[in-house]
Design a protein around this motif. Structure first.
Motif, PDB file in Angstrom:
ATOM      1  N   SER A  47       0.861  -1.183   0.000  1.00 14.84           N
ATOM      2  CA  SER A  47       0.000   0.000   0.000  1.00 14.84           C
ATOM      3  C   SER A  47       0.898   1.233   0.000  1.00 14.84           C
ATOM      4  O   SER A  47       2.131   1.115  -0.072  1.00 14.84           O
ATOM      5  N   GLU A  48       0.296   2.392   0.108  1.00 13.99           N
ATOM      6  CA  GLU A  48       1.085   3.622   0.129  1.00 13.99           C
ATOM      7  C   GLU A  48       2.013   3.664   1.340  1.00 13.99           C
ATOM      8  O   GLU A  48       3.132   4.184   1.274  1.00 13.99           O
ATOM      9  N   ASP A  49       1.544   3.135   2.472  1.00 12.71           N
ATOM     10  CA  ASP A  49       2.345   3.148   3.702  1.00 12.71           C
ATOM     11  C   ASP A  49       3.221   1.909   3.854  1.00 12.71           C
ATOM     12  O   ASP A  49       4.087   1.883   4.741  1.00 12.71           O
ATOM     13  N   ARG A  50       2.970   0.889   3.053  1.00  7.16           N
ATOM     14  CA  ARG A  50       3.735  -0.361   3.153  1.00  7.16           C
ATOM     15  C   ARG A  50       4.190  -0.765   1.753  1.00  7.16           C
ATOM     16  O   ARG A  50       3.372  -1.153   0.927  1.00  7.16           O
ATOM     17  N   ILE A  93      19.802  -2.153   4.293  1.00  5.64           N
ATOM     18  CA  ILE A  93      20.653  -1.159   3.633  1.00  5.64           C
ATOM     19  C   ILE A  93      19.913  -0.494   2.472  1.00  5.64           C
ATOM     20  O   ILE A  93      19.994   0.719   2.276  1.00  5.64           O
ATOM     21  N   HIS A  94      19.168  -1.296   1.730  1.00  2.00           N
ATOM     22  CA  HIS A  94      18.441  -0.760   0.578  1.00  2.00           C
ATOM     23  C   HIS A  94      17.434   0.310   1.012  1.00  2.00           C
ATOM     24  O   HIS A  94      17.209   1.302   0.300  1.00  2.00           O
ATOM     25  N   ALA A  95      16.839   0.122   2.196  1.00  2.00           N
ATOM     26  CA  ALA A  95      15.843   1.078   2.688  1.00  2.00           C
ATOM     27  C   ALA A  95      16.445   2.464   2.905  1.00  2.00           C
ATOM     28  O   ALA A  95      15.726   3.469   2.855  1.00  2.00           O
ATOM     29  N   LEU A  96      17.753   2.541   3.129  1.00  2.00           N
ATOM     30  CA  LEU A  96      18.405   3.833   3.320  1.00  2.00           C
ATOM     31  C   LEU A  96      18.289   4.719   2.088  1.00  2.00           C
ATOM     32  O   LEU A  96      18.284   5.946   2.190  1.00  2.00           O
ATOM     33  N   TYR A  97      18.196   4.107   0.928  1.00  9.42           N
ATOM     34  CA  TYR A  97      18.209   4.853  -0.328  1.00  9.42           C
ATOM     35  C   TYR A  97      16.801   5.129  -0.872  1.00  9.42           C
ATOM     36  O   TYR A  97      16.660   5.756  -1.918  1.00  9.42           O
ATOM     37  N   GLN A  98      15.783   4.668  -0.155  1.00  9.47           N
ATOM     38  CA  GLN A  98      14.419   4.789  -0.659  1.00  9.47           C
ATOM     39  C   GLN A  98      13.744   6.109  -0.307  1.00  9.47           C
ATOM     40  O   GLN A  98      12.771   6.506  -0.933  1.00  9.47           O
ATOM     41  N   LYS A  99      14.228   6.790   0.732  1.00  6.80           N
ATOM     42  CA  LYS A  99      13.659   8.075   1.161  1.00  6.80           C
ATOM     43  C   LYS A  99      12.157   7.972   1.444  1.00  6.80           C
ATOM     44  O   LYS A  99      11.357   8.811   1.030  1.00  6.80           O
ATOM     45  N   ARG A 100      11.798   6.920   2.158  1.00 10.74           N
ATOM     46  CA  ARG A 100      10.398   6.708   2.529  1.00 10.74           C
ATOM     47  C   ARG A 100      10.148   7.286   3.914  1.00 10.74           C
ATOM     48  O   ARG A 100      11.041   7.338   4.760  1.00 10.74           O
ATOM     49  N   ASP A 101       8.901   7.721   4.181  1.00 14.77           N
ATOM     50  CA  ASP A 101       8.563   8.298   5.475  1.00 14.77           C
ATOM     51  C   ASP A 101       8.628   7.270   6.602  1.00 14.77           C
ATOM     52  O   ASP A 101       8.997   7.604   7.730  1.00 14.77           O
ATOM     53  N   PHE A 102       8.231   6.034   6.302  1.00 19.84           N
ATOM     54  CA  PHE A 102       8.225   4.978   7.320  1.00 19.84           C
ATOM     55  C   PHE A 102       8.993   3.757   6.792  1.00 19.84           C
ATOM     56  O   PHE A 102       8.391   2.735   6.446  1.00 19.84           O
ATOM     57  N   PRO A 103      10.309   3.852   6.723  1.00 19.35           N
ATOM     58  CA  PRO A 103      11.104   2.779   6.108  1.00 19.35           C
ATOM     59  C   PRO A 103      10.986   1.433   6.821  1.00 19.35           C
ATOM     60  O   PRO A 103      11.060   0.387   6.191  1.00 19.35           O
ATOM     61  N   PHE A 104      10.775   1.492   8.154  1.00 17.16           N
ATOM     62  CA  PHE A 104      10.703   0.215   8.868  1.00 17.16           C
ATOM     63  C   PHE A 104       9.366  -0.492   8.656  1.00 17.16           C
ATOM     64  O   PHE A 104       9.249  -1.677   8.943  1.00 17.16           O
ATOM     65  N   ASN A 105       8.361   0.210   8.177  1.00 19.75           N
ATOM     66  CA  ASN A 105       7.158  -0.492   7.703  1.00 19.75           C
ATOM     67  C   ASN A 105       7.517  -1.388   6.525  1.00 19.75           C
ATOM     68  O   ASN A 105       7.096  -2.548   6.452  1.00 19.75           O
ATOM     69  N   ASP A 106       8.296  -0.836   5.592  1.00 18.05           N
ATOM     70  CA  ASP A 106       8.711  -1.597   4.418  1.00 18.05           C
ATOM     71  C   ASP A 106       9.602  -2.769   4.819  1.00 18.05           C
ATOM     72  O   ASP A 106       9.417  -3.902   4.356  1.00 18.05           O
ATOM     73  N   ILE A 107      10.574  -2.492   5.685  1.00 20.45           N
ATOM     74  CA  ILE A 107      11.490  -3.540   6.141  1.00 20.45           C
ATOM     75  C   ILE A 107      10.721  -4.630   6.889  1.00 20.45           C
ATOM     76  O   ILE A 107      10.923  -5.828   6.664  1.00 20.45           O
ATOM     77  N   GLY A 108       9.840  -4.190   7.791  1.00 20.82           N
ATOM     78  CA  GLY A 108       9.082  -5.153   8.605  1.00 20.82           C
ATOM     79  C   GLY A 108       8.237  -6.088   7.778  1.00 20.82           C
ATOM     80  O   GLY A 108       8.240  -7.308   7.996  1.00 20.82           O
ATOM     81  N   PHE A 109       7.517  -5.563   6.787  1.00 21.34           N
ATOM     82  CA  PHE A 109       6.661  -6.420   5.972  1.00 21.34           C
ATOM     83  C   PHE A 109       7.472  -7.273   4.998  1.00 21.34           C
ATOM     84  O   PHE A 109       7.040  -8.362   4.621  1.00 21.34           O
ATOM     85  N   THR A 110       8.649  -6.799   4.604  1.00 15.44           N
ATOM     86  CA  THR A 110       9.524  -7.626   3.767  1.00 15.44           C
ATOM     87  C   THR A 110       9.975  -8.859   4.536  1.00 15.44           C
ATOM     88  O   THR A 110       9.889  -9.992   4.045  1.00 15.44           O
TER      89      THR A 110
END
Length: 266
Positions: A47-50, A93-110
């Motif tokens: 989603s937009e947040d994940r 490490i990849h999340a560092l380059y994404q410039k997302r507002d909630f990067p750990f949402n992305d990391i967590g669901f991955t």
């Protein structure tokens, strides 16, 4: 109903064939299947947040599967299985380059996808090696018991079901169906113990109980996931059945527990 039955028939034929055609086909098929189920998981949670990292999540799981398969086939040493670790850490490490507002949402669901989908399939493939060299009887028996439990739950629930099991998550599931699935699975496990003498009868019975109980709970957990995301099916690749993840929801909790039990018991 006809489409569902035809799809189910060919699905079972392909599954059984993959388990009977040798270690190479078995490992290759379930490596691809696990990757596809993980792809479906990432698709429904996105989603937009994940925004889980689909590529690195699937690559991590596939690396673990492929290196373990090569080790099992005698093509690699066991230490190469650890190659999945740097791929897993690359998710952070990849999340560092994404410039997302909630990067750990992305990391967590991955990582959740790897644990929720990839790891159970990995445990399932290891059932083929519980006794040493590859033996198709345990993974095949597992799937037979899982299908039997589903069938027993459906029949008992439809004819006897009155008391709801988890109505807020799955209104159709009942305690009568739940118990019917366990009982039929145990009865079939006695037949498997007679024909598939890879493990003792008592281990087949315990395996059937684990599958009957936790296969149903796995189904409920996936239903809970889909309800929370307002999604009906994980995909539409199987006409009348939804996605592959929908067909293997019972494996996601039962698989690791059966593997743990048999690993400790043998």
């Amino acid at each position: 109903m006809k489409t569902r039955a035809i799809t189910g028939f060919f699905f079972i034929v392909v599954m059984v064939g993959a388990m009977l055609l040798g270690a190479e086909v078995f490992l290759g098929f379930f490596t691809l299947l696990s990757a596809w189920c993980l792809f479906e998981f990432y698709g429904i949670v996105c989603s937009e947040d994940r925004k889980p990292n689909k590529f690195l999540g699937i690559l991590t799981t596939s690396t673990l599967f492929i290196t373990t398969a090569c080790y099992s086939l005698g093509w690699l040493e066991a230490k190469f299985i650890l190659l999945f670790i740097p791929v897993l850490l690359a998710i952070y490490i990849h999340a560092l380059y994404q410039k997302r507002d909630f990067p750990f949402n992305d990391i967590g669901f991955t990582i959740l996808g790897i644990l929720y989908v990839g790891f159970p399939f990995y445990c399932f493939t290891r059932l083929g090696y519980i006794t040493g060299d590859f033996n198709h009887f345990l993974p095949l028996g597992f799937m037979i018991l899982l299908w039997t439990s589903d069938t027993g739950a459906y029949l008992a629930g439809r004819s006897l079901g009155k008391h709801k099991l988890f109505e807020r998550i799955s209104p159709k599931k009942t305690w009568e169906g739940f118990l019917g699935g366990i009982i039929l699975a145990v009865l079939v496990s006695l037949c498997l113990a007679y024909y598939f003498q890879t493990i003792p009868q008592w281990q087949w019975i315990v395996t059937a109980v684990i599958i009957g109980v936790f296969g149903t709970l796995g189904d409920l957990v996936e239903s809970m996931l889909k309800r929370s995301l307002n999604v009906k099916d994980s995909g539409n690749i199987l006409p009348g059945h939804g996605g592959f993840l929908d067909r293997f929801d019972g494996l996601l909790i039962a698989g690791p527990l059966v593997y743990l039990f048999l690993y400790l018991a043998n």
